[in-house]
Design an enzyme around this catalytic site. Structure first.
Site, PDB file in Angstrom:
ATOM      1  N   PRO A   2       0.771  -1.238   0.000  1.00  0.00           N
ATOM      2  CA  PRO A   2       0.000   0.000   0.000  1.00  0.00           C
ATOM      3  C   PRO A   2       0.803   1.288   0.000  1.00  0.00           C
ATOM      4  O   PRO A   2       1.309   1.719   1.025  1.00  0.00           O
ATOM      5  CB  PRO A   2      -0.841  -0.108   1.268  1.00  0.00           C
ATOM      6  CG  PRO A   2      -0.177  -1.121   2.122  1.00  0.00           C
ATOM      7  CD  PRO A   2       0.817  -1.852   1.312  1.00  0.00           C
ATOM      8  N   GLU A   3       0.906   1.908  -1.143  1.00  0.00           N
ATOM      9  CA  GLU A   3       1.372   3.295  -1.243  1.00  0.00           C
ATOM     10  C   GLU A   3       0.161   4.099  -1.713  1.00  0.00           C
ATOM     11  O   GLU A   3      -0.931   3.541  -1.779  1.00  0.00           O
ATOM     12  CB  GLU A   3       2.559   3.395  -2.205  1.00  0.00           C
ATOM     13  CG  GLU A   3       3.732   2.564  -1.702  1.00  0.00           C
ATOM     14  CD  GLU A   3       5.010   2.705  -2.528  1.00  0.00           C
ATOM     15  OE1 GLU A   3       5.163   3.725  -3.221  1.00  0.00           O
ATOM     16  OE2 GLU A   3       5.838   1.794  -2.474  1.00  0.00           O
ATOM     17  N   LYS A  60      -1.051   7.752   2.976  1.00  0.00           N
ATOM     18  CA  LYS A  60      -1.367   6.330   3.043  1.00  0.00           C
ATOM     19  C   LYS A  60      -2.381   6.012   4.138  1.00  0.00           C
ATOM     20  O   LYS A  60      -2.650   4.857   4.434  1.00  0.00           O
ATOM     21  CB  LYS A  60      -0.077   5.523   3.282  1.00  0.00           C
ATOM     22  CG  LYS A  60       0.978   5.761   2.208  1.00  0.00           C
ATOM     23  CD  LYS A  60       2.320   5.166   2.592  1.00  0.00           C
ATOM     24  CE  LYS A  60       3.432   5.765   1.739  1.00  0.00           C
ATOM     25  NZ  LYS A  60       4.770   5.409   2.242  1.00  0.00           N
TER      26      LYS A  60
END
Length: 280
Positions: A2-3, A60
């Site tokens: 997850p970016e 994020k």
DNA sequence: CTCAGTGTTCAGTG
DNA sequence: TCACTGAACACTGA
């Protein structure tokens, strides 16, 4: 993975599946690390029976806006993921090639599952427990979120503003790109991709970047983040010319791109892949 | 068996 | 106090 683009995709998943609807079922797994020590009952009582009014994101971090405070916040850490269940959506592999479900069809490493009144359901998972779920009144009142700099998708500063910021920095540009107080949302793969595309050596100090290089950096951040968001962070749709495929993709030991050698070294505390013949 | 790892935080250093 | 670095966190998968 997850970016920013992955988290924006997660935000859109929540928006699609849950916004405007009441949550009629909520399973919060009692993991006191992921829940930051809050009880799972408390988290559950905050979301169960509430209507989701919006889905927010900065960098994020993402959150569920509800018809009553507090709201529900989350961060996916290194290996967390959130997806809708029951839909034949893109097959996202969250933990290498391991199956996403166990034999019973329940998501592996489940941390939270929410079901809306129309039956649509999302699940958040994390096999490494570096993700976090917590309650807060609003993003402004959250310590971590209020420390974030501008979001690289929604509010990327101009090249001139970035140049001004970099001029004061003595850290390697790679480390600066990863600094969420300056570029919220950039993570390790985006930083490497952007530096490769802008032909900038990751060890260069922020203060050493010329206005022209900063302009290239600005343009590539916009391009990489914009494109990745547009394709729903689906890596298979990334252009073949992207470093990403050589860095993370298929064959291991693939350390060349268009005939040029890819180097891997620790910069800014992270593994950095870069191409000496292309990046100055 | 060993070790790297797409993130954040905090202690330590200069 | 500031700017920056590196280890810790906790666990999976290679």
């Amino acid at each position: 993975m997850p970016e920013l683009p992955e988290v924006e995709t997660v935000r859109r998943t929540i928006e699609n599946a849950l916004v405007g609807k009441k949550i009629v079922e909520a399973e919060i797994v009692p993991d006191d690390i992921v829940l930051k020590g809050h009880s799972h009952e408390l988290v559950k009582s905050a979301i169960l029976g509430r209507t989701v009014t919006a889905a927010g994101r900065k960098g994020k971090y993402f959150w569920f806006e509800l018809d009553e405070k507090p709201w529900l916040f989350a961060h996916l850490g290194m290996a967390g993921w959130l997806r809708e269940l029951g839909e034949p959506t893109i097959r996202l592999r969250e933990h290498g090639s391991a199956p996403m479900e166990d034999e019973t069809g329940r998501p592996r490493f489940l941390k939270m599952m929410l079901t809306a009144e129309d039956g649509r359901r999302i699940a958040m998972t994390d096999g490494r427990r570096l993700s976090r779920i917590w309650l807060c009144e609003s993003p402004d009142k959250d310590g971590a979120i209020s420390k974030l700099g501008p979001d690289c998708f929604l509010e990327l500063p101009s090249a001139a503003e970035i140049h001004q910021k970099l001029a004061k920095k003595q850290a390697p540009i790679k480390a600066i790109l990863l600094d969420q107080a300056i570029f919220a949302g950039i993570g390790n793969w985006i930083a490497d991709e952007v530096l490769y595309m802008a032909a900038i050596r990751p060890s260069r100090l922020g203060s050493s970047l010329s206005p022209i290089e900063t302009k290239a950096l600005h343009a590539t951040i916009q391009k990489v983040v914009g494109f990745a968001v547009q394709v729903g962070a689906d890596k298979e749709q990334f252009p073949d010319t992207w470093l990403f495929h050589s860095r993370w993709g298929g064959k291991k030991g693939d350390d060349r791109i268009e005939g040029e050698t890819i180097i891997r070294e620790q910069i800014g505390g992270r593994t950095t892949a870069w191409v000496p013949s292309r990046q100055k």
